[in-house]
Design a protein around this motif. Structure first.
Motif, PDB file in Angstrom:
ATOM      1  N   PRO A  17       0.808  -1.233   0.000  1.00  0.00           N
ATOM      2  CA  PRO A  17       0.000   0.000   0.000  1.00  0.00           C
ATOM      3  C   PRO A  17       0.840   1.282   0.000  1.00  0.00           C
ATOM      4  N   MET A  18       2.026   1.243   0.669  1.00  0.00           N
ATOM      5  CA  MET A  18       2.870   2.438   0.686  1.00  0.00           C
ATOM      6  C   MET A  18       3.491   2.713  -0.689  1.00  0.00           C
ATOM      7  N   ASN A  19       3.870   1.638  -1.394  1.00  0.00           N
ATOM      8  CA  ASN A  19       4.398   1.825  -2.748  1.00  0.00           C
ATOM      9  C   ASN A  19       3.312   2.335  -3.692  1.00  0.00           C
ATOM     10  N   ASN A  20       2.092   1.840  -3.483  1.00  0.00           N
ATOM     11  CA  ASN A  20       0.966   2.333  -4.278  1.00  0.00           C
ATOM     12  C   ASN A  20       0.700   3.807  -3.987  1.00  0.00           C
ATOM     13  N   LEU A  21       0.926   4.188  -2.732  1.00  0.00           N
ATOM     14  CA  LEU A  21       0.745   5.584  -2.336  1.00  0.00           C
ATOM     15  C   LEU A  21       1.781   6.469  -3.029  1.00  0.00           C
ATOM     16  N   ARG A  22       3.002   5.970  -3.118  1.00  0.00           N
ATOM     17  CA  ARG A  22       4.061   6.707  -3.816  1.00  0.00           C
ATOM     18  C   ARG A  22       3.713   6.874  -5.300  1.00  0.00           C
ATOM     19  N   LYS A  23       3.243   5.794  -5.909  1.00  0.00           N
ATOM     20  CA  LYS A  23       2.854   5.869  -7.324  1.00  0.00           C
ATOM     21  C   LYS A  23       1.702   6.850  -7.526  1.00  0.00           C
ATOM     22  N   ALA A  24       0.759   6.850  -6.567  1.00  0.00           N
ATOM     23  CA  ALA A  24      -0.386   7.760  -6.660  1.00  0.00           C
ATOM     24  C   ALA A  24       0.078   9.211  -6.621  1.00  0.00           C
ATOM     25  N   SER A  25       1.115   9.484  -5.810  1.00  0.00           N
ATOM     26  CA  SER A  25       1.630  10.859  -5.719  1.00  0.00           C
ATOM     27  C   SER A  25       2.283  11.258  -7.041  1.00  0.00           C
ATOM     28  N   GLU A  26       3.000  10.337  -7.672  1.00  0.00           N
ATOM     29  CA  GLU A  26       3.649  10.617  -8.949  1.00  0.00           C
ATOM     30  C   GLU A  26       2.627  10.906 -10.048  1.00  0.00           C
ATOM     31  N   GLN A  27       1.459  10.270  -9.923  1.00  0.00           N
ATOM     32  CA  GLN A  27       0.408  10.428 -10.930  1.00  0.00           C
ATOM     33  C   GLN A  27      -0.617  11.498 -10.549  1.00  0.00           C
ATOM     34  N   SER A  28      -0.309  12.246  -9.486  1.00  0.00           N
ATOM     35  CA  SER A  28      -1.190  13.320  -9.016  1.00  0.00           C
ATOM     36  C   SER A  28      -2.603  12.812  -8.703  1.00  0.00           C
ATOM     37  N   ASN A  29      -2.675  11.626  -8.123  1.00  0.00           N
ATOM     38  CA  ASN A  29      -3.972  11.063  -7.731  1.00  0.00           C
ATOM     39  C   ASN A  29      -4.350  11.621  -6.359  1.00  0.00           C
ATOM     40  N   ASP A  30      -4.861  12.841  -6.351  1.00  0.00           N
ATOM     41  CA  ASP A  30      -5.148  13.537  -5.094  1.00  0.00           C
ATOM     42  C   ASP A  30      -6.197  12.829  -4.246  1.00  0.00           C
ATOM     43  N   ASP A  31      -7.193  12.209  -4.884  1.00  0.00           N
ATOM     44  CA  ASP A  31      -8.263  11.537  -4.131  1.00  0.00           C
ATOM     45  C   ASP A  31      -7.699  10.401  -3.295  1.00  0.00           C
ATOM     46  N   LEU A  32      -6.815   9.613  -3.891  1.00  0.00           N
ATOM     47  CA  LEU A  32      -6.216   8.502  -3.162  1.00  0.00           C
ATOM     48  C   LEU A  32      -5.309   9.000  -2.041  1.00  0.00           C
ATOM     49  N   LEU A  33      -4.577  10.081  -2.322  1.00  0.00           N
ATOM     50  CA  LEU A  33      -3.680  10.650  -1.303  1.00  0.00           C
ATOM     51  C   LEU A  33      -4.483  11.144  -0.097  1.00  0.00           C
ATOM     52  N   LYS A  34      -5.586  11.837  -0.378  1.00  0.00           N
ATOM     53  CA  LYS A  34      -6.432  12.333   0.718  1.00  0.00           C
ATOM     54  C   LYS A  34      -7.028  11.179   1.512  1.00  0.00           C
ATOM     55  N   ALA A  35      -7.459  10.133   0.797  1.00  0.00           N
ATOM     56  CA  ALA A  35      -8.053   8.966   1.461  1.00  0.00           C
ATOM     57  C   ALA A  35      -7.034   8.275   2.355  1.00  0.00           C
ATOM     58  N   ALA A  36      -5.797   8.167   1.847  1.00  0.00           N
ATOM     59  CA  ALA A  36      -4.741   7.496   2.609  1.00  0.00           C
ATOM     60  C   ALA A  36      -4.375   8.274   3.867  1.00  0.00           C
ATOM     61  N   THR A  37      -4.228   9.598   3.732  1.00  0.00           N
ATOM     62  CA  THR A  37      -3.870  10.404   4.904  1.00  0.00           C
ATOM     63  C   THR A  37      -4.983  10.384   5.950  1.00  0.00           C
ATOM     64  N   LYS A  38      -6.230  10.303   5.465  1.00  0.00           N
ATOM     65  CA  LYS A  38      -7.367  10.224   6.405  1.00  0.00           C
ATOM     66  C   LYS A  38      -7.423   8.842   7.038  1.00  0.00           C
ATOM     67  N   LEU A  39      -7.216   7.811   6.228  1.00  0.00           N
ATOM     68  CA  LEU A  39      -7.267   6.430   6.704  1.00  0.00           C
ATOM     69  C   LEU A  39      -6.233   6.169   7.794  1.00  0.00           C
ATOM     70  N   PHE A  40      -5.012   6.707   7.588  1.00  0.00           N
ATOM     71  CA  PHE A  40      -3.933   6.503   8.549  1.00  0.00           C
ATOM     72  C   PHE A  40      -3.839   7.628   9.572  1.00  0.00           C
ATOM     73  N   ASP A  41      -4.819   8.564   9.518  1.00  0.00           N
ATOM     74  CA  ASP A  41      -4.897   9.677  10.471  1.00  0.00           C
ATOM     75  C   ASP A  41      -3.593  10.464  10.514  1.00  0.00           C
ATOM     76  N   TYR A  42      -3.080  10.775   9.314  1.00  0.00           N
ATOM     77  CA  TYR A  42      -1.829  11.539   9.221  1.00  0.00           C
ATOM     78  C   TYR A  42      -2.109  13.020   9.321  1.00  0.00           C
ATOM     79  N   LYS A  43      -1.382  13.680  10.185  1.00  0.00           N
ATOM     80  CA  LYS A  43      -1.496  15.151  10.325  1.00  0.00           C
ATOM     81  C   LYS A  43      -0.150  15.771  10.031  1.00  0.00           C
ATOM     82  N   LYS A  44      -0.142  16.699   9.063  1.00  0.00           N
ATOM     83  CA  LYS A  44       1.100  17.350   8.657  1.00  0.00           C
ATOM     84  C   LYS A  44       1.675  18.177   9.801  1.00  0.00           C
ATOM     85  N   LYS A  45       2.963  18.013  10.044  1.00  0.00           N
ATOM     86  CA  LYS A  45       3.635  18.789  11.094  1.00  0.00           C
ATOM     87  C   LYS A  45       4.045  20.139  10.561  1.00  0.00           C
TER      88      LYS A  45
END
Length: 417
Positions: free
Chosen positions: A388-416
């Protein structure tokens, strides 16, 4: 993609005497001020005689803050940026920097000096601790790609400008040019090319423009000894070679002035008119002792070189268009790496806590067995989370913003901050 911006004032929209006003006299102070007041998290300043550029990385770009800081450092009003200011963001910045390092955005296509100047700029930014992961990566890759373009296409070989061709013609037509008095009239782009060529060949020359202030600014930046405009208008007889490169809408070098000048000259005079439209009266060529060439004639001699250069330029453009996609993907991936690292770190903290609980329950203290269990838990976590993390990296390269937002929400990531 993270907000990477470029703000610039260059020879393309500002003559040399105007560009001089936008330069930073003290780069250390400039770095300090931009870091404090511009809102930029990372910063690289590129300053040459043909350009002053700010590269920055920021979450919230504010051109108003950048202009205000720049104006304060240069002692200008913010209105001064109105017609001279260019701005690029994100992908455009990457492309602009690649064109710089490849020599495609220079006055003379393929010139080598800019590549070294870009290298020096990022080295200084690193020393000042002004640049960071984003700009360091961008500049380091741009330098490598620019070097590759030059090596692959040979774009920096055999290049010649109208200005350097004019100087070459003067050398070919005048014996012992170094002993002659040379005058350059004008401070624009064509005049800059002539001045650089004269400086490179170590020729002493005088430079003049409509105002002494402009002539002095040009001389300090490019070279030459400034001289008053009215003085030369009355004293053409003092010079052996005239390079005329202005944008005046009328003849500056007239038939009558040169005819009078030749009355008191023992030797002849060569006049090279690089102005468009011409500012040397064509009838001047009929005066005895005058050797004259205009822009069309000089450009014709450059044409063969230009055709060669165009072929190399097309090859360079092709390489850049291929590399820009790879570079852009790499820069986008940098944005997701903090998320990936934080997720791995959070999961490993939880793994360690559960491992400690299990070991306490087992009462296990044998170090070799503890290591086996520890390695087992790491392998399980790695096996589950890597895909899933490699897929997340690929999503960032392809500007897949929806997946990036879903992943950060799913893992409860908060930008420092």
């Amino acid at each position: 993609m993270s907000n990477i911006i470029n703000a610039r004032v260059t020879f393309r929209n500002s003559p040399i005497h105007v560009l001089e006003k936008f330069t930073f006299k003290d780069l250390d102070s400039a770095y300090e001020s931009f870091r404090k007041h511009s809102g930029l998290k990372e910063l690289v300043i590129l300053q040459t005689c043909n350009r002053v550029e700010i590269f920055g990385s920021t979450d919230k770009p504010s051109m108003q803050k950048i202009k205000k800081t720049w104006a304060s450092l240069a002692g200008l009003e913010e209105m001064a940026f109105k017609e001279n200011f260019e701005v690029s963001e994100d992908t455009e910045v990457c492309e602009h920097l690649l064109r710089l390092t490849s020599g495609l955005d220079s006055m003379v296509v393929g010139e080598e000096q800019i590549l070294g100047q870009v290298k020096d700029a990022i080295i200084q930014a690193k020393e000042m601790r002004a640049s960071g992961e984003y700009l360091n990566t961008l500049f380091d890759k741009a330098v490598k790609i620019g070097t590759r373009v030059r090596n692959s296409t040979g774009i920096n070989k055999g290049t010649i400008s109208v200005g350097s061709m004019a100087v070459k013609l003067a050398e070919e037509n005048i014996d012992d040019l170094k002993s002659k008095k040379i005058l350059l009239i004008g401070t624009g782009e064509a005049a800059t090319l002539v001045a650089k060529s004269l400086e490179k060949r170590d020729y002493h020359f005088y430079v003049t423009s409509r105002t002494m202030e402009r002539s002095k600014a040009f001389a300090e930046t490019v070279g030459g000894e400034p001289i008053g405009f009215e003085e030369i208008m009355k004293g053409f007889s003092n010079y052996d070679v005239l390079f005329v490169a202005t944008v005046a809408p009328y003849f500056l070098v007239t038939f009558d002035r040169i005819k009078d000048a030749m009355k008191s000259k023992k030797d002849g005079m060569m006049i090279l008119d690089l102005s468009n439209p011409r500012t040397v009266d064509e009838k001047v060529a009929t005066i005895h002792g005058i050797k004259m060439m205009n822009l069309d004639q000089i450009a014709e001699m450059v044409d063969k070189n230009m055709r060669y250069r165009t072929n190399q330029k097309n090859s360079a453009e092709k390489i850049i268009s291929e590399e820009i996609q790879v570079l852009e993907a790499h820069m986008k991936r940098l944005e997701i790496e903090p998320v990936v690292k934080e997720i791995f770190k959070d999961i490993d903290v939880r793994r360690s806590k559960e491992l400690e609980k299990a070991l306490r329950m087992l009462g296990e203290t044998d170090e070799s067995k503890v290591k086996i269990i520890d390695d087992l838990t790491k392998a399980i976590v790695e096996g589950i989370i890597s895909t899933p993390m490699n897929n997340l990296r690929k999503a960032s390269e392809q500007s897949n913003d929806d997946l990036l937002k879903a992943a950060t929400k799913l893992f409860d990531y908060k930008k420092k901050e």
